[in-house]
Each structure stands twice: as structure tokens, then as C-alpha cells.
Design a protein around this motif. Structure first.
Motif, PDB file in Angstrom:
ATOM      1  N   HIS A 167      -4.066   6.937  -3.544  1.00  0.00           N
ATOM      2  CA  HIS A 167      -3.748   5.689  -2.856  1.00  0.00           C
ATOM      3  C   HIS A 167      -3.585   4.560  -3.878  1.00  0.00           C
ATOM      4  O   HIS A 167      -4.340   4.481  -4.850  1.00  0.00           O
ATOM      5  CB  HIS A 167      -4.855   5.309  -1.871  1.00  0.00           C
ATOM      6  CG  HIS A 167      -5.203   6.396  -0.903  1.00  0.00           C
ATOM      7  ND1 HIS A 167      -4.491   6.615   0.252  1.00  0.00           N
ATOM      8  CD2 HIS A 167      -6.187   7.322  -0.930  1.00  0.00           C
ATOM      9  CE1 HIS A 167      -5.030   7.629   0.907  1.00  0.00           C
ATOM     10  NE2 HIS A 167      -6.050   8.082   0.214  1.00  0.00           N
TER      11      HIS A 167
ATOM     12  N   LEU B 187      -6.515   7.939 -15.457  1.00  0.00           N
ATOM     13  CA  LEU B 187      -7.928   7.974 -15.097  1.00  0.00           C
ATOM     14  C   LEU B 187      -8.814   7.810 -16.336  1.00  0.00           C
ATOM     15  O   LEU B 187      -8.474   8.278 -17.423  1.00  0.00           O
ATOM     16  CB  LEU B 187      -8.271   9.291 -14.416  1.00  0.00           C
ATOM     17  CG  LEU B 187      -7.655   9.541 -13.030  1.00  0.00           C
ATOM     18  CD1 LEU B 187      -8.054  10.915 -12.527  1.00  0.00           C
ATOM     19  CD2 LEU B 187      -8.101   8.469 -12.045  1.00  0.00           C
TER      20      LEU B 187
ATOM     21  N   TYR C  86       0.871  -1.173   0.000  1.00  0.00           N
ATOM     22  CA  TYR C  86       0.000   0.000   0.000  1.00  0.00           C
ATOM     23  C   TYR C  86       0.908   1.224   0.000  1.00  0.00           C
ATOM     24  O   TYR C  86       1.859   1.317   0.787  1.00  0.00           O
ATOM     25  CB  TYR C  86      -0.907   0.055   1.226  1.00  0.00           C
ATOM     26  CG  TYR C  86      -1.420   1.461   1.473  1.00  0.00           C
ATOM     27  CD1 TYR C  86      -2.442   1.989   0.691  1.00  0.00           C
ATOM     28  CD2 TYR C  86      -0.843   2.276   2.445  1.00  0.00           C
ATOM     29  CE1 TYR C  86      -2.886   3.294   0.879  1.00  0.00           C
ATOM     30  CE2 TYR C  86      -1.284   3.576   2.644  1.00  0.00           C
ATOM     31  CZ  TYR C  86      -2.299   4.083   1.862  1.00  0.00           C
ATOM     32  OH  TYR C  86      -2.731   5.365   2.045  1.00  0.00           O
TER      33      TYR C  86
ATOM     34  N   ARG D 223      -8.592  11.138  -4.573  1.00  0.00           N
ATOM     35  CA  ARG D 223      -9.542  12.005  -3.879  1.00  0.00           C
ATOM     36  C   ARG D 223      -9.003  13.436  -3.893  1.00  0.00           C
ATOM     37  O   ARG D 223      -7.807  13.644  -3.701  1.00  0.00           O
ATOM     38  CB  ARG D 223      -9.738  11.566  -2.422  1.00  0.00           C
ATOM     39  CG  ARG D 223     -10.358  10.202  -2.235  1.00  0.00           C
ATOM     40  CD  ARG D 223     -10.296   9.780  -0.783  1.00  0.00           C
ATOM     41  NE  ARG D 223     -10.867  10.789   0.096  1.00  0.00           N
ATOM     42  CZ  ARG D 223     -10.652  10.838   1.410  1.00  0.00           C
ATOM     43  NH1 ARG D 223      -9.875   9.947   1.987  1.00  0.00           N
ATOM     44  NH2 ARG D 223     -11.212  11.793   2.134  1.00  0.00           N
TER      45      ARG D 223
ATOM     46  N   GLY E 267      -5.099  -1.393  -7.505  1.00  0.00           N
ATOM     47  CA  GLY E 267      -6.126  -0.382  -7.627  1.00  0.00           C
ATOM     48  C   GLY E 267      -5.622   0.985  -7.184  1.00  0.00           C
ATOM     49  O   GLY E 267      -4.834   1.086  -6.240  1.00  0.00           O
ATOM     50  N   VAL E 268      -6.059   2.032  -7.865  1.00  0.00           N
ATOM     51  CA  VAL E 268      -5.655   3.410  -7.552  1.00  0.00           C
ATOM     52  C   VAL E 268      -6.905   4.213  -7.208  1.00  0.00           C
ATOM     53  O   VAL E 268      -7.884   4.221  -7.973  1.00  0.00           O
ATOM     54  CB  VAL E 268      -4.914   4.063  -8.736  1.00  0.00           C
ATOM     55  CG1 VAL E 268      -4.520   5.496  -8.394  1.00  0.00           C
ATOM     56  CG2 VAL E 268      -3.679   3.240  -9.102  1.00  0.00           C
ATOM     57  N   ILE E 269      -6.873   4.892  -6.078  1.00  0.00           N
ATOM     58  CA  ILE E 269      -7.975   5.733  -5.646  1.00  0.00           C
ATOM     59  C   ILE E 269      -7.488   7.175  -5.557  1.00  0.00           C
ATOM     60  O   ILE E 269      -6.484   7.459  -4.893  1.00  0.00           O
ATOM     61  CB  ILE E 269      -8.514   5.291  -4.272  1.00  0.00           C
ATOM     62  CG1 ILE E 269      -9.024   3.856  -4.339  1.00  0.00           C
ATOM     63  CG2 ILE E 269      -9.643   6.222  -3.809  1.00  0.00           C
ATOM     64  CD1 ILE E 269      -9.404   3.279  -2.984  1.00  0.00           C
TER      65      ILE E 269
ATOM     66  N   SER F  48      -0.377   5.114 -13.979  1.00  0.00           N
ATOM     67  CA  SER F  48      -1.821   4.956 -13.980  1.00  0.00           C
ATOM     68  C   SER F  48      -2.460   6.118 -14.730  1.00  0.00           C
ATOM     69  O   SER F  48      -1.919   7.222 -14.760  1.00  0.00           O
ATOM     70  CB  SER F  48      -2.357   4.894 -12.546  1.00  0.00           C
ATOM     71  OG  SER F  48      -3.759   4.726 -12.548  1.00  0.00           O
TER      72      SER F  48
ATOM     73  N   ARG G 224     -13.843  12.248  -6.680  1.00  0.00           N
ATOM     74  CA  ARG G 224     -13.473  10.861  -6.414  1.00  0.00           C
ATOM     75  C   ARG G 224     -13.223  10.157  -7.748  1.00  0.00           C
ATOM     76  O   ARG G 224     -13.925  10.409  -8.736  1.00  0.00           O
ATOM     77  CB  ARG G 224     -14.562  10.121  -5.653  1.00  0.00           C
ATOM     78  CG  ARG G 224     -14.942  10.767  -4.321  1.00  0.00           C
ATOM     79  CD  ARG G 224     -13.834  10.582  -3.293  1.00  0.00           C
ATOM     80  NE  ARG G 224     -14.219  11.091  -1.987  1.00  0.00           N
ATOM     81  CZ  ARG G 224     -13.979  12.318  -1.558  1.00  0.00           C
ATOM     82  NH1 ARG G 224     -13.364  13.185  -2.370  1.00  0.00           N
ATOM     83  NH2 ARG G 224     -14.336  12.709  -0.355  1.00  0.00           N
TER      84      ARG G 224
ATOM     85  N   PHE H 107     -11.531   6.144  -9.399  1.00  0.00           N
ATOM     86  CA  PHE H 107     -10.878   4.844  -9.203  1.00  0.00           C
ATOM     87  C   PHE H 107     -10.398   4.330 -10.547  1.00  0.00           C
ATOM     88  O   PHE H 107     -11.093   4.449 -11.558  1.00  0.00           O
ATOM     89  CB  PHE H 107     -11.842   3.836  -8.587  1.00  0.00           C
ATOM     90  CG  PHE H 107     -11.257   2.448  -8.467  1.00  0.00           C
ATOM     91  CD1 PHE H 107     -10.427   2.130  -7.406  1.00  0.00           C
ATOM     92  CD2 PHE H 107     -11.510   1.495  -9.435  1.00  0.00           C
ATOM     93  CE1 PHE H 107      -9.870   0.864  -7.302  1.00  0.00           C
ATOM     94  CE2 PHE H 107     -10.957   0.225  -9.338  1.00  0.00           C
ATOM     95  CZ  PHE H 107     -10.137  -0.092  -8.265  1.00  0.00           C
ATOM     96  N   THR H 108      -9.190   3.756 -10.544  1.00  0.00           N
ATOM     97  CA  THR H 108      -8.646   3.195 -11.769  1.00  0.00           C
ATOM     98  C   THR H 108      -7.652   2.087 -11.414  1.00  0.00           C
ATOM     99  O   THR H 108      -7.491   1.731 -10.242  1.00  0.00           O
ATOM    100  CB  THR H 108      -7.967   4.293 -12.616  1.00  0.00           C
ATOM    101  OG1 THR H 108      -7.591   3.746 -13.879  1.00  0.00           O
ATOM    102  CG2 THR H 108      -6.746   4.857 -11.918  1.00  0.00           C
TER     103      THR H 108
END
Length: 217
Positions: free
Chosen positions: A104, A180, A85, A134, A130-132, A178, A147, A149-150
Motif C-alpha cells: 500500500h 525496505l 492511495y 504485508r 508512506g509504503v506498507i 521504494s 509486516r 513500513f518505509t
């Protein structure tokens, strides 16, 4: 009865047990590793979803604090896999508002390590996750939340100096790629979903340079 096959089987069993003993029982490394790091992160491209699009403001938000927690398991001397993480945070403000960006990544890792030396260890791993994203922002005094997610790919290199068999200090370098595909914005009690394309600032590629501690057992 011909004893040759029996002797060959016994020799094979002894040889296998001997190799297993040398590989695991007398190894000079531990199977499990937990590590925690903190340091500096920088995004290669301008961060998306910001409330101000000037170049200087975007580059300010592209630099921030990075941290990570990792676990790795060694089933063999040089083969390693586990999970990671890593987080990133940056913030800034201007006359019309402010932004607090969070990114994240959580995913799996697989790779190789050098576990033969007494004090030094080098490991290199890579894997998807996973990528978050915010962005807790504000525009003209009104709260604006973004928000997204990708999926991303993270490559992780770590150099550790082992103080003893259980504890080490380490230097880490991470490269995360990454992009989006869509974002969700909450503003004035209204939710808007925006699909992005290649002409938008959607690239989240980032480099982290961190230091920390590793624990082996």
C-alpha cells in the motif's frame, strides 16, 4: 488634487478583477477531481519476504492487481496538488506453503495539468508517501505474517477523456520507487525484526497501468 495616482489604482483594481474573472469564473475546468482506477501492476525486482525463492515463483508474485483512489485540487489553471492511495496484491502457492502479498502507498501529489481542451485532460504529478508491505503467508501449515513500513516516491501520469463537465474516463500510469530497511516476521508466536542491507531483495519499485473514472466538481 492630482487624479493620476487614483486613476492608476482604479485601473489596477479593474485589471486584477478582470484577470481573476477570466481565470476562475470563466474557466473551462473544475477545481476538484476524484478518480478511481484498477488494473495491472508489476514489480521490477523480486518481491521480498516470500516463502519460496525460486525465480519463477518470485516473478509470479511480482505481478498482480493494482488499484488507486485520488483527489486533486486546482488553485490555478495548470497547477494541481492533492493526495493518492494505491494498492497492489498478488498471491501464489507451492508444496511447502503459500504467500499473499499486499503493498500500500498513501501520500501527497503535486504537479501540472492541461485543462484547456474541451474533452481531453493530461496531468502529471509526483510526491512522497508512506509504503506498507504485508505478506500473509503459510509455511508447512503454520501461519507466517510479515509486516514492513518505509517511505517511497510515486509519479503519476493520467490521460482523461471528459464525457461531460463532471465525468470522464481515464488511463493512468504510475511509477513507485521504494526500498525496505527492516521487516518484522511473526511465526510460531515469535516476533523477529530483521534489518536489511543492499544485498537483500528489498526494492519495491513497481509500475501500474490502470483505467477508471474521474469525477469533477
Amino acid at each position: 488634487m492630482n487624479q493620476t495616482p487614483v486613476k492608476a489604482i482604479l485601473l489596477l483594481i479593474v485589471f486584477t478583477l478582470s484577470c481573476h474573472t477570466r481565470l476562475f469564473s470563466q474557466r473551462d475546468f473544475e477545481r476538484h477531481e476524484f478518480s478511481f482506477h484498477a488494473g495491472y501492476g508489476v514489480m521490477f525486482h523480486n518481491p521480498p519476504t516470500l516463502t519460496l525463492s525460486t525465480h519463477s515463483y518470485q516473478r509470479t508474485l511480482a505481478q498482480g492487481v493494482s488499484w488507486d483512489g485520488q483527489y486533486h485540487f486546482r488553485p490555478l489553471k495548470r497547477f494541481i496538488f492533492g493526495g493518492i492511495y494505491t494498492g497492489f496484491s498478488s498471491k501464489g502457492s507451492h508444496l511447502e506453503g503459500k504467500d499473499h502479498l499486499w503493498i500500500h502507498f498513501i501520500g501527497t501529489q503535486i504537479g501540472m495539468c492541461n485543462a484547456n481542451t474541451k474533452h481531453w485532460q493530461i496531468r502529471v504529478t509526483t510526491g512522497p508517501g508512506g509504503v506498507i508491505l504485508r505478506n500473509n503467508s503459510e509455511v508447512f501449515g503454520n501461519t507466517r505474517k510479515v509486516r514492513a513500513f518505509t517511505i517511497g516516491l510515486l509519479t503519476n501520469a493520467n490521460l482523461t477523456y471528459k464525457l461531460n463537465s463532471n465525468l470522464g474516463v481515464s488511463l493512468g500510469v504510475q511509477y513507485m520507487y521504494s526500498e525496505l530497511l527492516r521487516i518484522r516476521t511473526y511465526y510460531h508466536e515469535e516476533k523477529v525484526t530483521v534489518k536489511l542491507n543492499s544485498n537483500d531483495d528489498v526494492n519495491l519499485t513497481r509500475l501500474n497501468i490502470t483505467t477508471g473514472l474521474s469525477y469533477y466538481f
